[in-house]
Structures are given as structure tokens and as C-alpha cells.
Design an enzyme around this catalytic site. Structure first.
Site, mmCIF file in Angstrom:
data_model
loop_
_atom_site.group_PDB
_atom_site.id
_atom_site.type_symbol
_atom_site.label_atom_id
_atom_site.label_comp_id
_atom_site.label_asym_id
_atom_site.label_seq_id
_atom_site.Cartn_x
_atom_site.Cartn_y
_atom_site.Cartn_z
ATOM 1 N N HIS A 74 0.857 5.168 1.484
ATOM 2 C CA HIS A 74 0.174 6.018 2.454
ATOM 3 C C HIS A 74 0.867 7.381 2.454
ATOM 4 C CE1 HIS A 74 -2.174 6.929 6.039
ATOM 5 N NE2 HIS A 74 -1.085 7.484 6.532
ATOM 6 N N SER A 123 4.903 6.779 2.267
ATOM 7 C CA SER A 123 5.486 5.477 2.608
ATOM 8 C C SER A 123 4.819 4.383 1.793
ATOM 9 C CB SER A 123 5.259 5.147 4.092
ATOM 10 O OG SER A 123 5.715 6.188 4.937
ATOM 11 N N ASP A 163 -2.338 0.429 8.290
ATOM 12 C CA ASP A 163 -1.162 1.299 8.086
ATOM 13 C C ASP A 163 0.012 0.927 8.998
ATOM 14 O OD1 ASP A 163 -2.619 2.751 6.193
ATOM 15 O OD2 ASP A 163 -3.291 4.231 7.656
ATOM 16 N N ASN A 193 0.851 -1.197 0.000
ATOM 17 C CA ASN A 193 0.000 0.000 0.000
ATOM 18 C C ASN A 193 0.880 1.238 0.000
ATOM 19 O OD1 ASN A 193 -2.422 1.594 0.363
ATOM 20 N ND2 ASN A 193 -1.852 1.829 2.516
HETATM 21 C C1 GRF Z 1 -2.792 8.808 -2.306
HETATM 22 O O1 GRF Z 1 -2.497 9.986 -1.605
HETATM 23 C C2 GRF Z 1 -2.382 7.613 -1.511
HETATM 24 O O2 GRF Z 1 -1.258 7.832 -0.708
HETATM 25 C C3 GRF Z 1 -3.579 7.351 -0.644
HETATM 26 O O3 GRF Z 1 -4.686 7.668 -1.454
HETATM 27 C C4 GRF Z 1 -4.298 8.604 -2.451
HETATM 28 C C5 GRF Z 1 -4.660 8.004 -3.762
HETATM 29 O O4 GRF Z 1 -4.500 8.907 -4.827
HETATM 30 N N1 GRF Z 1 -3.574 5.999 -0.149
HETATM 31 P P1 GRF Z 1 -4.637 8.394 -6.321
HETATM 32 O O5 GRF Z 1 -6.013 7.787 -6.479
HETATM 33 O O6 GRF Z 1 -3.539 7.404 -6.574
HETATM 34 O O7 GRF Z 1 -4.491 9.632 -7.158
#
Ligand code: GRF
Length: 199
Positions: free
Chosen positions: A108, A135, A144, A106
Site C-alpha cells: 500500500h 507499507s 489496509d 499487500n
Molecule cells: C502501487 O502503488 C501499490 O502500492 C498499490 O497499487 C499500485 C500498483 O502499481 N497497491 P503497479 O501495478 O505495481 O505498478
């Protein structure tokens, strides 16, 4: 040369990180399936434009376990080996996280373990942090909390709005996520005894 690793990406929204994963040059992976729980997620168009198979699996009216079983079946039917969460706004069941342990990552938008959860940029600004970042981590049942594979740092400016900071972090995410997936696909990082081990 070793075979390309087959990757599935789970999204719920605009899919800018998905776009970055798709755009990576000479990647040791092929994205073979993009799944969204939201039918009109913008990221689905990015996948279709790139000729990648897509699937919508709505979550409404299903138990978490039933929803996750559909995800799992779709991923396995496509021969997926590695799964990337990219703005996927559902909490996965412990069973799903365990079934894909070491193969599920994932991204984050914070420097984990700081600022888990939601409203990250608002909280970072409220706390007057001078640095934030992103991260990529292995997914474990606790939200997370999985071992970090790679991080990128960005400055927080005193006059930043949450949107300003989000945009700066997002630009860093687009560099970080393909690099981290490349490491996983190349076998340069793996999950062992609850830790990220690098070779
Ligand atoms: C990103 O900021 C990611 O870190 C978080 O959700 C957002 C997704 O953005 N988990 P996108 O859909 O990839 O533009």
C-alpha cells in the site's frame, strides 16, 4: 537449502511491483502464477515475457464470493503457497482473507496505519505531510488494516504534485516488496495472534 516457495501474484494494472518481484535476484520464491481481473492489464505481458503462467479471471457479473472462489481454485491448482497483491483493485471477501491468513500480503502506498484507502498521495499533500512511504502488510478482512511487515519512507517536497509523490513512493515500493516477500518466504516473519512476529 530449503525449497523455493511458490508464489501467486494478483494484479489489475501495469504491474510494476510484479516486475520488481520477478526481477529480484536469488529470491527464495518462484512466481508460478499471475492472475488479473482485467484482461488487458499491462502486468500480464510482464509475466508472459518472464515465462510465468497467467490467468484472467474477470469479476463482472459475479458475486464477490464466486469471484474469490475462482481465484482460490486457480491458486491452489498451481500449488501456490504465498499470495501477493500488487495493484489488485478488488476487495477480497473475508473468507478468502481467512483462508490465506498469514500467506497473503499487500503493498500500500502510504505509511500505514495512516492514509488507508484510495487517493493516498492527494490526501498526503493536502495534509502537508513532510514524509510518506509504502507499507507491506499481511491481509486481514479489514481493508489496509493488517499487521505491517516492512515500511519504506520517502520525503514529501512542498511543490510535489500527486504524480511526483506517487513516482517517489513507487520507486521505494520496488525495493520494499521483494525484500518483504523474501522475509516471508524465508520464514523470518509470520502472522501470529494478529501480529507480525519476526525471527
Ligand atoms: C502501487 O502503488 C501499490 O502500492 C498499490 O497499487 C499500485 C500498483 O502499481 N497497491 P503497479 O501495478 O505495481 O505498478
Amino acid at each position: 537449502m530449503s525449497a523455493q516457495r511458490k508464489v501467486g501474484v494478483l494484479i489489475s494494472g501495469r504491474g510494476s511491483n510484479l516486475g520488481a518481484l520477478i526481477a529480484a535476484k536469488d529470491a527464495p520464491y518462484d512466481i508460478v502464477l499471475v492472475i488479473s481481473n482485467i484482461a488487458d492489464a499491462g502486468g500480464l505481458d510482464k509475466a508472459r515475457d518472464a515465462g510465468i503462467a497467467t490467468k484472467v479471471i474477470p469479476h463482472a457479473g459475479k458475486t464477490r464470493e464466486a469471484f474469490d472462489a475462482e481465484l482460490d481454485a486457480a491458486l491452489r491448482a498451481s500449488g501456490v503457497e504465498l499470495v501477493c497483491l500488487a495493484g489488485f483493485m478488488r476487495i477480497l471477501s473475508d473468507g478468502f482473507a481467512r483462508a490465506w491468513e498469514g500467506k497473503l500480503i499487500n503493498i500500500h502506498p502510504s505509511l500505514l496505519p495512516s492514509y488507508k484507502g484510495t487517493r493516498v498521495h492527494e490526501r498526503v499533500i493536502e495534509a502537508r505531510e513532510t514524509q510518506s512511504g509504502a507499507s507491506v502488510h499481511f491481509v486481514v478482512p479489514e481493508l489496509d488494516a493488517g499487521p505491517v511487515i516492512a515500511q519504506a519512507t520517502v520525503p514529501v517536497h512542498p511543490d510535489d504534485s500527486p504524480d511526483d509523490l506517487a513516482a517517489r513512493v513507487l520507486a521505494a515500493e520496488h525495493q520494499l516488496y521483494p525484500a518483504a516477500l523474501r522475509m516471508l518466504a524465508d520464514g523470518k516473519v509470520r502472522l501470529k495472534s494478529g501480529m507480525a512476529v519476526f525471527s
